[in-house]
Design a protein around this motif. Structure first.
Motif, PDB file in Angstrom:
ATOM      1  N   GLU A 285       0.827  -1.209   0.000  1.00 18.07           N
ATOM      2  CA  GLU A 285       0.000   0.000   0.000  1.00 18.07           C
ATOM      3  C   GLU A 285       0.861   1.258   0.000  1.00 18.07           C
ATOM      4  O   GLU A 285       0.548   2.244  -0.683  1.00 18.07           O
ATOM      5  CB  GLU A 285      -0.929  -0.001   1.217  1.00 18.07           C
ATOM      6  CG  GLU A 285      -1.996  -1.088   1.209  1.00 18.07           C
ATOM      7  CD  GLU A 285      -1.452  -2.467   1.557  1.00 18.07           C
ATOM      8  OE1 GLU A 285      -2.158  -3.465   1.300  1.00 18.07           O
ATOM      9  OE2 GLU A 285      -0.311  -2.553   2.076  1.00 18.07           O
ATOM     10  N   GLU A 286       1.961   1.244   0.756  1.00 15.38           N
ATOM     11  CA  GLU A 286       2.855   2.404   0.785  1.00 15.38           C
ATOM     12  C   GLU A 286       3.531   2.608  -0.563  1.00 15.38           C
ATOM     13  O   GLU A 286       3.702   3.738  -1.023  1.00 15.38           O
ATOM     14  CB  GLU A 286       3.916   2.231   1.876  1.00 15.38           C
ATOM     15  CG  GLU A 286       3.400   2.382   3.288  1.00 15.38           C
ATOM     16  CD  GLU A 286       4.540   2.504   4.287  1.00 15.38           C
ATOM     17  OE1 GLU A 286       5.417   3.358   4.087  1.00 15.38           O
ATOM     18  OE2 GLU A 286       4.545   1.725   5.254  1.00 15.38           O
ATOM     19  N   LEU A 287       3.920   1.512  -1.194  1.00 15.45           N
ATOM     20  CA  LEU A 287       4.592   1.614  -2.486  1.00 15.45           C
ATOM     21  C   LEU A 287       3.632   2.105  -3.558  1.00 15.45           C
ATOM     22  O   LEU A 287       4.001   2.910  -4.419  1.00 15.45           O
ATOM     23  CB  LEU A 287       5.180   0.257  -2.873  1.00 15.45           C
ATOM     24  CG  LEU A 287       6.204  -0.312  -1.890  1.00 15.45           C
ATOM     25  CD1 LEU A 287       6.659  -1.691  -2.330  1.00 15.45           C
ATOM     26  CD2 LEU A 287       7.400   0.619  -1.747  1.00 15.45           C
ATOM     27  N   GLU A 288       2.391   1.633  -3.516  1.00 12.56           N
ATOM     28  CA  GLU A 288       1.394   2.101  -4.478  1.00 12.56           C
ATOM     29  C   GLU A 288       1.134   3.594  -4.299  1.00 12.56           C
ATOM     30  O   GLU A 288       1.009   4.343  -5.275  1.00 12.56           O
ATOM     31  CB  GLU A 288       0.091   1.318  -4.305  1.00 12.56           C
ATOM     32  CG  GLU A 288       0.165  -0.119  -4.784  1.00 12.56           C
ATOM     33  CD  GLU A 288      -1.140  -0.857  -4.593  1.00 12.56           C
ATOM     34  OE1 GLU A 288      -1.860  -1.030  -5.592  1.00 12.56           O
ATOM     35  OE2 GLU A 288      -1.442  -1.253  -3.456  1.00 12.56           O
ATOM     36  N   ALA A 289       1.050   4.035  -3.042  1.00 14.48           N
ATOM     37  CA  ALA A 289       0.813   5.449  -2.774  1.00 14.48           C
ATOM     38  C   ALA A 289       1.979   6.298  -3.256  1.00 14.48           C
ATOM     39  O   ALA A 289       1.793   7.365  -3.851  1.00 14.48           O
ATOM     40  CB  ALA A 289       0.584   5.664  -1.278  1.00 14.48           C
TER      41      ALA A 289
END
Length: 399
Positions: free
Chosen positions: A389-393
């Motif tokens: 989720e952090e990488l997608e954001a």
């Protein structure tokens, strides 16, 4: 027959080794359960030598000489742009570990990437650099398709987080010396070096980095550092495990610890220990080897679901078998999957790498992880996850 269309020679031969350590356990598990619709599975290597120019002849040889070709593992980053269209034209299902960002929105119907793109890997490296507080970094990659695929998104991701790049160098593989390149890196004394190289090149570069007084600079590397040969070369370059532990940091696709699918894969891999090409310590925790394994298993389940071993028949069932859904029966091995399908159940396969969130382009987004070197066990040690989720954001500019 599962064709392994990968590099089995040259600087990126580790990619072929990863696939072998995924395909052979999958074939063993499938055959022990009665095969795919009664047919046994074998794994055969077709050497791309890690180059686009060699990959197309290898692909054509595989297609022309293998009448019972069931699925393909590969091609990888250096070969995919050239070889994947050849397989697509032949309506051949392929599970590719290619990191090339050009496949992030691919229109190929038979192409599946169960490993996260290099563009997301760049976000993971940049996020790690930010979390470590590196004020700047130098980039050093062995020249080739991987460098071309990694350096531009890495520079962009680092820039987006305000981390300057002091140098971005590509080096030729397996050179007798890299003293000139090391001197150039040390001119600006970076806070860290983001590094990708095969075992031979890494051994030479890291030895000369230490000799030049740069042994205290953190070296952040990726999946090539998971192999025993790479780690032995690095330990020698640093003069021991304790010194290496002060420098080495590795950011790679996260391979989940535990879970039924993971346990089945590891147990089957361990049962093959001693067979040619099997390297349990190097690959039991490899997300790449596990993705190859999962690709073969889900192809077998798709063939069972559609009652056909022809890729053009079973291809459409692959996304269905990987997708989550209410009322689905979750299976984590081939035998249970076959039984559930025969009972008419709607199945989701959750494999050695856990659940696959497949998008419309047959790509997945997955977590990465940061490992360091544990001198007491002389092995890599998980430090923390970098959540998907952090990488997608970060990739979407929301961070």
């Amino acid at each position: 027959m599962v064709g392994m269309l990968m590099a089995f020679s040259g600087p990126t031969a580790v990619e072929g080794a990863e696939v072998v350590n995924g395909c052979l356990p999958a074939a063993t598990e499938i055959n022990d359960a009665g095969g795919v619709l009664g047919r046994t599975i074998e794994c055969e290597a077709f050497d791309t030598k890690g180059t686009a120019s060699d990959s197309v002849p290898a692909a054509r040889q595989m297609l022309s000489t293998t009448s019972n070709l069931f699925a393909v593992l590969g091609p990888s980053t250096a070969e995919a742009v050239a070889a994947a269209p050849v397989l697509e034209e032949a309506t051949q299902v392929m599970f590719s570990p290619a990191g090339d960002g050009r496949f992030d929105r691919t229109e190929l119907d038979y192409y599946y990437r169960l490993i996260t793109s290099d563009s997301v890997g760049a976000q993971a490296m940049a996020l790690h650099a930010k979390q470590q507080g590196f004020g700047n970094v130098a980039l050093v990659f062995v020249g080739g398709a991987s460098a071309q695929a990694n350096i531009p998104p890495l520079e962009e991701a680092l820039g987006g987080l305000g981390i300057p790049v002091t140098e971005a160098l590509t080096i030729q593989p397996e050179q007798p010396s890299y003293r000139t390149e090391v001197a150039r890196i040390l001119q600006n004394r970076p806070a860290a070096i983001v590094f990708e190289a095969d075992a031979v090149s890494a051994g030479t570069f890291l030895t000369e980095l230490n000799q030049a007084g740069g042994g205290d600079i953190p070296v952040v590397t990726n999946t090539l550092a998971t192999t025993g040969d790479w780690q032995k070369a690095a330990v020698t370059a640093y003069g021991g495990d304790d010194a290496l532990a002060k420098s080495l940091q590795m950011v790679v696709r996260y391979a989940q610890e535990g879970g039924p699918g993971t346990e089945t894969y590891v147990e089957t891999l361990q049962s093959l220990d001693g067979q040619d090409g099997i390297d349990v310590p190097s690959f039991k925790d490899s997300a790449y080897a596990r993705a190859a394994y999962d690709g073969v298993i889900v192809a077998g389940l798709a063939a069972t679901k559609t009652d056909s071993v022809e890729p053009e028949d079973y291809n459409s069932a692959i996304p269905e078998l990987l997708a989550a859904g209410d009322g689905k029966t979750v299976v984590s091995n081939y035998a249970d999957g076959v039984d559930a399908i025969k009972e008419g159940k709607d199945v989701q396969y959750v494999g050695a790498n856990g659940e696959y969130r497949l998008n419309e382009f047959h790509n997945v987004i997955g977590a990465f992880a940061y490992y360091d070197w544990d001198p007491s066990t002389k092995s890599l040690r998980l430090v923390k996850q970098l959540p998907a989720e952090e990488l997608e954001a970060l990739a979407s500019g929301q961070r």
